[in-house]
Scaffold this motif. Structure first.
Motif, mmCIF file in Angstrom:
data_model
loop_
_atom_site.group_PDB
_atom_site.id
_atom_site.type_symbol
_atom_site.label_atom_id
_atom_site.label_comp_id
_atom_site.label_asym_id
_atom_site.label_seq_id
_atom_site.Cartn_x
_atom_site.Cartn_y
_atom_site.Cartn_z
ATOM 1 N N TRP A 1 0.821 -1.203 0.000
ATOM 2 C CA TRP A 1 0.000 0.000 0.000
ATOM 3 C C TRP A 1 0.859 1.258 0.000
ATOM 4 O O TRP A 1 1.986 1.264 0.484
ATOM 5 C CB TRP A 1 -0.951 0.012 1.201
ATOM 6 C CG TRP A 1 -0.252 0.022 2.526
ATOM 7 C CD1 TRP A 1 0.234 -1.051 3.207
ATOM 8 C CD2 TRP A 1 0.079 1.167 3.320
ATOM 9 N NE1 TRP A 1 0.832 -0.651 4.375
ATOM 10 C CE2 TRP A 1 0.753 0.710 4.466
ATOM 11 C CE3 TRP A 1 -0.131 2.532 3.169
ATOM 12 C CZ2 TRP A 1 1.207 1.567 5.464
ATOM 13 C CZ3 TRP A 1 0.326 3.389 4.158
ATOM 14 C CH2 TRP A 1 0.980 2.905 5.285
ATOM 15 N N THR A 2 0.304 2.311 -0.584
ATOM 16 C CA THR A 2 0.923 3.638 -0.554
ATOM 17 C C THR A 2 -0.191 4.670 -0.420
ATOM 18 O O THR A 2 -1.315 4.439 -0.850
ATOM 19 C CB THR A 2 1.732 3.951 -1.833
ATOM 20 O OG1 THR A 2 0.880 3.800 -2.963
ATOM 21 C CG2 THR A 2 2.928 3.052 -1.980
ATOM 22 N N VAL A 3 0.148 5.786 0.170
ATOM 23 C CA VAL A 3 -0.773 6.917 0.226
ATOM 24 C C VAL A 3 -0.230 7.960 -0.735
ATOM 25 O O VAL A 3 0.915 8.397 -0.612
ATOM 26 C CB VAL A 3 -0.898 7.482 1.656
ATOM 27 C CG1 VAL A 3 -1.789 8.711 1.673
ATOM 28 C CG2 VAL A 3 -1.449 6.423 2.600
ATOM 29 N N THR A 4 -1.041 8.323 -1.722
ATOM 30 C CA THR A 4 -0.649 9.348 -2.686
ATOM 31 C C THR A 4 -1.367 10.641 -2.324
ATOM 32 O O THR A 4 -2.493 10.614 -1.813
ATOM 33 C CB THR A 4 -0.994 8.925 -4.135
ATOM 34 O OG1 THR A 4 -2.393 8.696 -4.232
ATOM 35 C CG2 THR A 4 -0.250 7.659 -4.520
ATOM 36 N N TYR A 5 -0.719 11.756 -2.597
ATOM 37 C CA TYR A 5 -1.290 13.054 -2.222
ATOM 38 C C TYR A 5 -0.704 14.127 -3.133
ATOM 39 O O TYR A 5 0.301 13.931 -3.809
ATOM 40 C CB TYR A 5 -1.010 13.379 -0.750
ATOM 41 C CG TYR A 5 0.406 13.121 -0.324
ATOM 42 C CD1 TYR A 5 1.380 14.109 -0.426
ATOM 43 C CD2 TYR A 5 0.786 11.877 0.171
ATOM 44 C CE1 TYR A 5 2.695 13.862 -0.046
ATOM 45 C CE2 TYR A 5 2.085 11.621 0.550
ATOM 46 C CZ TYR A 5 3.025 12.617 0.438
ATOM 47 O OH TYR A 5 4.327 12.371 0.819
#
Length: 176
Positions: A25-29
């Motif tokens: 998982w990754t959090v993109t912003y």
């Protein structure tokens, strides 16, 4: 600056078939955002349930963001992989969901899919193992590129998060 604190976990997955599953998982912003504390990516352990169709990960998420605006609100991007009995890994699905903008506790179900691939890819996958994969992971969150793909529905990733907001009212932004 306005701040967002996200605390929760990737509970697990349902609706998948396979011997053992894990999740990257990754959090993109957006560019107006930055991570003050926490890790914006990770990987769960492999779970191979014996009696259930729910793969249990209970993987923690703890992120603290600062932002100059609400554009580019964080999204959680997931890749679900299955691990065979001999250790080979195969893509089981891609997905993403927007992190909630409303403060409080939220239960999310992130629907996943995988590229269908050509007939050659499908035959190769059947006889040799493996599955079609994306060359560029940004396609997962980019609706313009994603709508051109032929995909196969996969399972769902179950996520629970608590969202806390700070100083948005000082910038004239009402959330919730």
């Amino acid at each position: 600056m306005a701040e967002v604190h996200v605390i929760g976990q990737i509970n697990g997955a349902k609706g998948f078939s396979g011997y053992g599953l894990f999740c990257k998982w990754t959090v993109t912003y957006g560019s107006a955002w930055r991570v003050l504390e926490g890790s914006a990516g990770g990987q769960t352990q492999v779970d191979s349930p014996q009696d259930s169709s729910f793969y249990n990960w209970s993987h923690p998420i703890d992120l603290h963001f600062a932002s100059k605006g609400i554009q580019g609100w964080p999204k959680l991007q997931v890749e679900v992989w299955s691990q065979g009995m001999f250790g080979q890994c195969e893509l089981s699905g891609y997905g993403f969901c927007h992190l909630p903008t409303k403060p409080g506790f939220h239960q999310l179900e992130c629907v996943t899919w995988k590229p269908k691939g050509s007939v050659r890819d499908q035959l190769s996958g059947f006889f040799l193992g493996g599955a079609a994969q994306l060359k560029d992971d940004s396609t997962v969150v980019d609706g313009g590129s994603r709508c051109q793909l032929q995909t196969i529905a996969s399972g769902k990733v179950v996520i629970s998060v608590s969202v806390m907001l700070r100083n948005f009212d000082k910038f004239g932004i009402e959330m919730g």
